[in-house]
Design an enzyme around this catalytic site. Structure first.
Site, PDB file in Angstrom:
ATOM      1  N   TYR A  69     -35.692  31.981   9.750  1.00  0.00           N
ATOM      2  CA  TYR A  69     -36.256  32.642  10.929  1.00  0.00           C
ATOM      3  C   TYR A  69     -35.695  34.056  10.999  1.00  0.00           C
ATOM      4  CZ  TYR A  69     -36.816  33.842  15.867  1.00  0.00           C
ATOM      5  OH  TYR A  69     -37.112  34.494  17.050  1.00  0.00           O
ATOM      6  N   HIS A  70     -36.564  35.040  11.243  1.00  0.00           N
ATOM      7  CA  HIS A  70     -36.171  36.452  11.232  1.00  0.00           C
ATOM      8  C   HIS A  70     -35.811  36.915  12.633  1.00  0.00           C
ATOM      9  CE1 HIS A  70     -35.817  40.551  10.047  1.00  0.00           C
ATOM     10  NE2 HIS A  70     -36.520  40.441   8.929  1.00  0.00           N
TER      11      HIS A  70
END
Length: 330
Positions: A129-130
């Site tokens: 997840y960014h």
């Protein structure tokens, strides 16, 4: 204007240093009641100080990037003669950068890495997840290098390759832009490769609800299928509390969709607790389609978020977690 300095110290009612400074400034400038103006200026500075801090702190990360680049140039100059005799002259440089960034993660965020045993000994595609910045990935790769002596390349957005002075850093750390063929080649060489399918859009426009913004992207899944490697899901707790964006402003979202550049301002740099959790790998299955694998990976990331992140995210709570102990849940 005679006796200005003397009047500050003479007599039984000597002025304080601040009163003395105010008196001298009034004498020099000819402006009466300058102390009132100074008091107002100090009040405005005090009022705006938190706002200044939250927009200035992200600059520390930028400074660290350029310190890393400077160190690489110094390292290259000192090792030019060795380059002809070494298969990889940058081994020492990677050790140096890993120590620098891991030290920053330990001190500023109390960084922890859990589940490293879930990373297979061979190649694998790390999917994460960014957050608003990829600083958690940098800490992860540094800690992985220190603990396991393993490198992890990463796929970055095209704008990163346009940043001035970054070429040497990108080359040394194995940061690639793609395309799919380059990603498959990297994995087939036996390396680890990391990718955030949400990319810049997820970084800028997700929020404290930790919504996964992958749209219908499945290219990463096809890469894993073509290279016949497992996918390793990864998530960092409180990653959005360390840095926030102004992505909720609609005009900024429209501007990004038009020019595809990260024009949304960042703020933060708060020393919140960061813990990276690595989930169990999703093995390669020859009969699974890219669409199915992408959905399975997204579900695995969602499980990590639900297990390790309190939603909605809260900056104060994330700061307080620096002083709490947490049972290892991985």
């Amino acid at each position: 204007m005679t006796g200005g300095n003397e009047s500050c110290t003479a007599g039984p009612t000597s002025m304080s240093y601040l009163s003395c400074l105010t008196y001298i400034l009034e004498e020099w400038t000819g402006v009466e009641h300058i102390g009132d103006y100074l008091s107002y200026a100090f009040y405005i500075l005090w009022l705006l100080f938190p706002l200044v801090v939250v927009f200035v702190l992200p600059g520390v990360i930028v400074i660290l990037f350029y310190v890393s680049i400077l160190l690489l140039h110094i390292y290259k100059r000192k090792n030019e003669l060795k380059e002809a005799y070494s298969h990889d002259v940058w081994v020492g440089a990677r050790e140096m950068l890993a120590t620098l960034w891991d030290g920053h993660g330990r001190i500023w965020h109390g960084y922890e890495l859990h589940g490293v045993e879930n990373i297979p000994p061979g190649p694998g595609l790390v999917v994460f997840y960014h957050g608003a910045t990829p600083v958690d990935y940098i800490y992860f790769s540094a800690r992985l290098h220190i603990m396991k002596k393993r490198r992890c390349s990463v796929v970055a957005d095209h704008f990163v390759f346009r940043l001035p002075g970054f070429k040497i850093l990108l080359d040394v750390l194995g940061i690639i832009h793609g395309p799919k063929e380059a990603c498959v080649r990297t994995l087939k060489k036996g390396h680890l490769l990391a990718i955030a399918p949400g990319g810049v859009r997820e970084a800028l426009f997700s929020d404290e609800m930790y919504t996964i913004l992958w749209s219908n992207r499945k290219g990463f899944a096809q890469v894993a299928i073509d290279a016949k490697v497992p996918i390793i899901p990864m998530f960092t707790q409180n990653v959005r509390e360390g840095f926030r964006t102004l992505g909720g402003i609609k005009i900024l979202r429209s501007l990004y969709e038009r020019i595809r550049l990260p024009v949304v301002p960042l703020y933060g740099g708060f020393p919140v607790k960061l813990r990276t959790f690595i989930g169990e790998p999703i093995p390669y299955e020859p009969n699974m389609t890219a669409e199915e694998l992408a959905e399975k990976t997204k579900a695995a990331i969602q499980v990590l978020i639900e297990k390790h992140q309190k939603i909605p995210g809260n900056i104060f709570r994330a700061l307080m977690e620096r002083f709490q102990t947490q049972k290892k849940e991985d």
